[in-house]
Enzyme design. Structure first.
Site, PDB file in Angstrom:
ATOM      1  N   ASP A  78     -20.961   0.902  44.618  1.00  0.00           N
ATOM      2  CA  ASP A  78     -21.254   0.875  46.051  1.00  0.00           C
ATOM      3  C   ASP A  78     -20.577   2.039  46.781  1.00  0.00           C
ATOM      4  O   ASP A  78     -19.448   2.412  46.459  1.00  0.00           O
ATOM      5  CB  ASP A  78     -20.696  -0.462  46.595  1.00  0.00           C
ATOM      6  CG  ASP A  78     -20.983  -0.689  48.061  1.00  0.00           C
ATOM      7  OD1 ASP A  78     -22.162  -0.844  48.402  1.00  0.00           O
ATOM      8  OD2 ASP A  78     -20.024  -0.714  48.868  1.00  0.00           O
ATOM      9  N   GLU A  88     -24.474   4.503  44.306  1.00  0.00           N
ATOM     10  CA  GLU A  88     -25.181   4.491  45.589  1.00  0.00           C
ATOM     11  C   GLU A  88     -24.721   5.675  46.418  1.00  0.00           C
ATOM     12  O   GLU A  88     -23.601   5.692  46.945  1.00  0.00           O
ATOM     13  CB  GLU A  88     -24.909   3.193  46.356  1.00  0.00           C
ATOM     14  CG  GLU A  88     -25.799   3.086  47.602  1.00  0.00           C
ATOM     15  CD  GLU A  88     -25.101   2.627  48.861  1.00  0.00           C
ATOM     16  OE1 GLU A  88     -25.796   2.286  49.817  1.00  0.00           O
ATOM     17  OE2 GLU A  88     -23.852   2.617  48.898  1.00  0.00           O
TER      18      GLU A  88
HETATM   19  C1  AAO Z   1     -20.208  -5.184  58.588  1.00  0.00           C
HETATM   20  C2  AAO Z   1     -20.675  -5.040  60.015  1.00  0.00           C
HETATM   21  C3  AAO Z   1     -19.967  -3.875  60.676  1.00  0.00           C
HETATM   22  C4  AAO Z   1     -18.454  -4.063  60.606  1.00  0.00           C
HETATM   23  C5  AAO Z   1     -18.070  -4.210  59.134  1.00  0.00           C
HETATM   24  C6  AAO Z   1     -16.582  -4.468  58.941  1.00  0.00           C
HETATM   25  O1  AAO Z   1     -22.081  -4.853  60.043  1.00  0.00           O
HETATM   26  O2  AAO Z   1     -20.368  -3.805  62.049  1.00  0.00           O
HETATM   27  O3  AAO Z   1     -17.790  -2.934  61.149  1.00  0.00           O
HETATM   28  O4  AAO Z   1     -18.805  -5.306  58.558  1.00  0.00           O
HETATM   29  O5  AAO Z   1     -16.227  -5.629  59.576  1.00  0.00           O
HETATM   30  C7  AAO Z   1     -22.886  -3.935  54.205  1.00  0.00           C
HETATM   31  C8  AAO Z   1     -23.612  -3.978  55.535  1.00  0.00           C
HETATM   32  C9  AAO Z   1     -22.711  -3.582  56.692  1.00  0.00           C
HETATM   33  C10 AAO Z   1     -21.441  -4.418  56.685  1.00  0.00           C
HETATM   34  C11 AAO Z   1     -20.754  -4.144  55.344  1.00  0.00           C
HETATM   35  C12 AAO Z   1     -19.429  -4.894  55.202  1.00  0.00           C
HETATM   36  O6  AAO Z   1     -24.736  -3.101  55.494  1.00  0.00           O
HETATM   37  O7  AAO Z   1     -23.415  -3.815  57.914  1.00  0.00           O
HETATM   38  O8  AAO Z   1     -20.612  -4.058  57.780  1.00  0.00           O
HETATM   39  O9  AAO Z   1     -21.638  -4.600  54.284  1.00  0.00           O
HETATM   40  O10 AAO Z   1     -19.623  -6.242  55.332  1.00  0.00           O
HETATM   41  C13 AAO Z   1     -23.774   3.913  54.807  1.00  0.00           C
HETATM   42  C14 AAO Z   1     -23.074   4.072  53.475  1.00  0.00           C
HETATM   43  C15 AAO Z   1     -23.688   3.219  52.381  1.00  0.00           C
HETATM   44  C16 AAO Z   1     -23.839   1.763  52.836  1.00  0.00           C
HETATM   45  C17 AAO Z   1     -24.690   1.778  54.094  1.00  0.00           C
HETATM   46  C18 AAO Z   1     -24.928   0.375  54.633  1.00  0.00           C
HETATM   47  O11 AAO Z   1     -23.090   5.452  53.090  1.00  0.00           O
HETATM   48  O12 AAO Z   1     -22.826   3.283  51.266  1.00  0.00           O
HETATM   49  O13 AAO Z   1     -23.989   2.538  55.106  1.00  0.00           O
HETATM   50  N1  AAO Z   1     -24.425   0.906  51.789  1.00  0.00           N
HETATM   51  C19 AAO Z   1     -23.544   0.076  50.936  1.00  0.00           C
HETATM   52  C20 AAO Z   1     -24.135  -1.292  50.666  1.00  0.00           C
HETATM   53  C21 AAO Z   1     -24.122  -2.111  51.943  1.00  0.00           C
HETATM   54  C22 AAO Z   1     -22.698  -2.354  52.383  1.00  0.00           C
HETATM   55  C23 AAO Z   1     -21.786  -1.232  52.098  1.00  0.00           C
HETATM   56  C24 AAO Z   1     -22.184  -0.095  51.446  1.00  0.00           C
HETATM   57  C25 AAO Z   1     -20.355  -1.442  52.390  1.00  0.00           C
HETATM   58  O14 AAO Z   1     -25.384  -1.171  50.089  1.00  0.00           O
HETATM   59  O15 AAO Z   1     -24.803  -3.337  51.792  1.00  0.00           O
HETATM   60  O16 AAO Z   1     -22.676  -2.593  53.818  1.00  0.00           O
HETATM   61  O17 AAO Z   1     -19.804  -2.051  51.223  1.00  0.00           O
HETATM   62  C26 AAO Z   1     -26.758   7.535  57.188  1.00  0.00           C
HETATM   63  C27 AAO Z   1     -25.939   7.959  55.992  1.00  0.00           C
HETATM   64  C28 AAO Z   1     -25.657   6.845  55.031  1.00  0.00           C
HETATM   65  C29 AAO Z   1     -25.198   5.591  55.753  1.00  0.00           C
HETATM   66  C30 AAO Z   1     -26.288   5.218  56.769  1.00  0.00           C
HETATM   67  C31 AAO Z   1     -25.966   3.919  57.506  1.00  0.00           C
HETATM   68  O18 AAO Z   1     -28.142   7.472  56.884  1.00  0.00           O
HETATM   69  O19 AAO Z   1     -26.607   8.971  55.274  1.00  0.00           O
HETATM   70  O20 AAO Z   1     -24.656   7.276  54.119  1.00  0.00           O
HETATM   71  O21 AAO Z   1     -25.040   4.556  54.790  1.00  0.00           O
HETATM   72  O22 AAO Z   1     -26.386   6.269  57.706  1.00  0.00           O
HETATM   73  O23 AAO Z   1     -24.839   4.102  58.300  1.00  0.00           O
HETATM   74  C32 AAO Z   1     -31.488   8.965  58.902  1.00  0.00           C
HETATM   75  C33 AAO Z   1     -30.681   9.880  57.993  1.00  0.00           C
HETATM   76  C34 AAO Z   1     -29.882   9.042  57.009  1.00  0.00           C
HETATM   77  C35 AAO Z   1     -28.997   8.138  57.804  1.00  0.00           C
HETATM   78  C36 AAO Z   1     -29.931   7.239  58.565  1.00  0.00           C
HETATM   79  C37 AAO Z   1     -29.245   6.124  59.325  1.00  0.00           C
HETATM   80  O24 AAO Z   1     -32.526   8.330  58.148  1.00  0.00           O
HETATM   81  O25 AAO Z   1     -31.548  10.724  57.272  1.00  0.00           O
HETATM   82  O26 AAO Z   1     -29.130   9.855  56.159  1.00  0.00           O
HETATM   83  O27 AAO Z   1     -30.683   7.992  59.490  1.00  0.00           O
HETATM   84  O28 AAO Z   1     -28.440   6.635  60.347  1.00  0.00           O
END
Ligand code: AAO
Length: 519
Positions: A219, A255
């Site tokens: 992850d 990932e």
């Molecule tokens: C939760 C709450 C948060 C709180 C946190 C701590 O939602 O508000 O602050 O708890 O209390 C999952 C959930 C999260 C959750 C987290 C922990 O999705 O909502 O937070 O569990 O409980 C990034 C990372 C990527 C991650 C993804 C979700 O790089 O690694 O965010 N995925 C993994 C898992 C996922 C998990 C985690 C990681 C954490 O698969 O399930 O989170 O363990 C850009 C960046 C990406 C980034 C995205 C989203 O993307 O490139 O790297 O991913 O933004 O922030 C265009 C762009 C594209 C961009 C996109 C979105 O399309 O081309 O690049 O826009 O902006």
């Protein structure tokens, strides 16, 4: 000159050492080719599913939800994402206990289905996670003091002084130091530069390897330095020889979300293992939805020709647990089970095409509630009982799932394409045909042939399938049962030609035949 030779040798040696670290092989058994992500399933249900469905239908492995102890957020909700907030590396979670985990790994391995663990090693729980024992096994922890005695980790095991943002969180994905040294959405960021932290993470992963898992989905890799990951992976043992050949390295798929245009690229990680190719689902969604003037016939060069990473590095999928509900990345083009007709076609296309290691999603339903384009219920956890525990997966007489579990992998069209991929494994893509619009067809050597009609009119054409003469059963509209066919029959003449007629109004406007669907 001699010095040049010496350097050259040194370079070769370094390359070889580097390669010996690479962990790109999923170690599938019996010529199987596909992973299914049984998102949020309980271990006992996965064990049963391996025996009753996945092995008989030829699935290669299961990606499971994170098995580590995690925070429990039960006021008011139990979001699915609480499982991405580790509290310890004890194997107890809402999917089950350590005994149930062990039983699952044994039973799946015994029928040749691999288990891949979702490894959350970048961070622990959120900084606002409080103090107490709101955790899946009741272990005490303190987020405010960064104290996780069940590992144990304490304050000096986290990145604090390295991060330069005032919030302590990642604020700008254009700055590689922020992305790796600051907190991802406020999750307490482990300092993987420390030998102690590397050791604890490796100990967790090695325990899983000992128990018999075949590898890991790692992850949030973008948020870890490649050098730190290389060190951790370098500490991993070979797979358990009860089920895997000697000297097998764990399969690693990382990932890293890279849609282009960010400071960190997937290229930083491919030498360490495979990487999730996020462009694949985002683009395929646009193609099947016909957005941005995309047409299916443009996919003649699908794969590297679309500037995806090289075949041997990619894990591909139409949707994942994040982007099917607006988390992560990929945008609104992503196709999911909610658009079932398009979804079956897109997954069918992925499974027929030779590029990448394929992963099929298996989801649960939730009450979507869009306000201004955002789903207010994107947090909703799996089907659960009144005491909050995750419901078991029930199976209906027609083999579909009940109680809110979608089980896309059990949809006939998808299951049969998983089998198709196994049957054509290793065969080149040949006999491409298209109508310069959204009707395309291609074969896989002499083992399989598939035809898609995503236009708004009927497809009616005779094509060279490359297959031996005979009558074949279409595995989309039905399947071969004994020596009869429950779907359309396709007559291939001795020259390999066959006539296809697919109405755009058909329930599923595509047809697939393969060597084992011959009657
Ligand atoms: C939760 C709450 C948060 C709180 C946190 C701590 O939602 O508000 O602050 O708890 O209390 C999952 C959930 C999260 C959750 C987290 C922990 O999705 O909502 O937070 O569990 O409980 C990034 C990372 C990527 C991650 C993804 C979700 O790089 O690694 O965010 N995925 C993994 C898992 C996922 C998990 C985690 C990681 C954490 O698969 O399930 O989170 O363990 C850009 C960046 C990406 C980034 C995205 C989203 O993307 O490139 O790297 O991913 O933004 O922030 C265009 C762009 C594209 C961009 C996109 C979105 O399309 O081309 O690049 O826009 O902006």
């Amino acid at each position: 000159e001699r010095k040049g030779k010496g350097l050259e040798l040194l370079f070769i040696l370094i390359t070889l050492l580097g390669l010996s670290l690479t962990q790109h092989n999923p170690h599938f058994k019996h010529g199987r080719t596909t992973i299914v992500h049984l998102f949020e399933w309980r271990w006992s249900d996965i064990a049963a599913e391996c025996e009753r469905f996945l092995a008989p239908k030829g699935f290669g492995g299961v990606q499971i939800s994170p098995p580590n102890e995690h925070i429990v957020l039960d006021q008011p909700w139990r979001p699915w994402w609480q499982r991405y907030q580790p509290v310890s590396y004890n194997l107890c979670s809402t999917s089950g206990s350590e005994e149930e985990f062990i039983d699952m790994v044994i039973r799946c391995n015994n029928v040749g289905v691999n288990i891949y663990v979702d490894a959350v090693i970048n961070h622990m729980c959120g900084s606002g996670g409080g103090e107490g024992n709101h955790s899946s096994c009741g272990s005490w922890f303190s987020a405010s003091n960064k104290n996780f005695p069940s590992v144990p980790y304490s304050a000096w095991d986290f990145n604090v002084n390295k991060c330069r943002t005032s919030s302590g969180d990642i604020e700008n994905y254009g700055d590689i130091f922020q992305v790796r040294d600051c907190r991802l959405v406020s999750l307490l960021d482990l300092n993987l530069e420390k030998d102690y932290v590397r050791g604890k993470v490796a100990e967790y992963m090695n325990k899983l390897i000992d128990l018999g898992v075949a590898g890991f989905r790692v992850d949030a890799c973008k948020h870890m330095w490649p050098g730190d990951l290389e060190n951790v992976y370098g500490r991993l043992q070979n797979l358990n020889t009860t089920w895997f050949p000697r000297d097998s390295k764990p399969f690693i798929f990382q990932e890293v979300i890279d849609l282009g245009g960010e400071a960190i690229s997937y290229t930083d990680y491919v030498h360490l293992g495979r990487v999730t190719e996020f462009k694949y689902g985002a683009k395929l969604g646009k193609v099947f939805r016909k957005w941005d003037e995309e047409k299916l016939f443009y996919t003649r060069t699908w794969g590297e020709g679309w500037s995806f990473m090289s075949d041997g590095n990619a894990v591909v999928f139409v949707d994942n647990h994040d982007n099917q509900r607006g988390h992560g990345a990929g945008g609104s083009s992503i196709i999911t089970f909610w658009d079932s007709r398009l979804y079956k076609m897109a997954v069918g296309y992925m499974l027929a095409h030779p590029y990448g290691v394929t992963r099929v999603m298996s989801s649960y339903r939730w009450n979507r509630n869009f306000v201004n384009g955002k789903d207010q219920n994107d947090w909703m956890g799996p089907p659960s009982n009144t005491n909050g525990s995750t419901k078991s997966v029930s199976v209906n007489p027609d083999q579909t799932c009940g109680d809110g579990w979608v089980c896309e992998h059990r949809w006939r069209q998808i299951t049969n394409m998983v089998i198709f991929r196994n049957v054509v494994n290793g065969q080149p893509q040949i006999n491409w045909w298209d109508n310069q619009s959204n009707q395309v067809a291609f074969g896989r050597g002499d083992r399989g042939f598939i035809v898609f009609n995503n236009d708004d009119w009927t497809l009616n054409v005779t094509l060279n399938t490359g297959m031996s003469g005979g009558t074949y059963c279409d595995v989309i509209s039905g399947q071969k049962e004994g020596n009869t066919c429950t779907g359309k029959q396709i007559l291939v003449s001795h020259d390999g030609n066959a006539h296809f007629k697919i109405s755009n109004l058909d329930e599923d406007p595509f047809v697939a035949i393969h060597a084992e669907s011959k009657i």
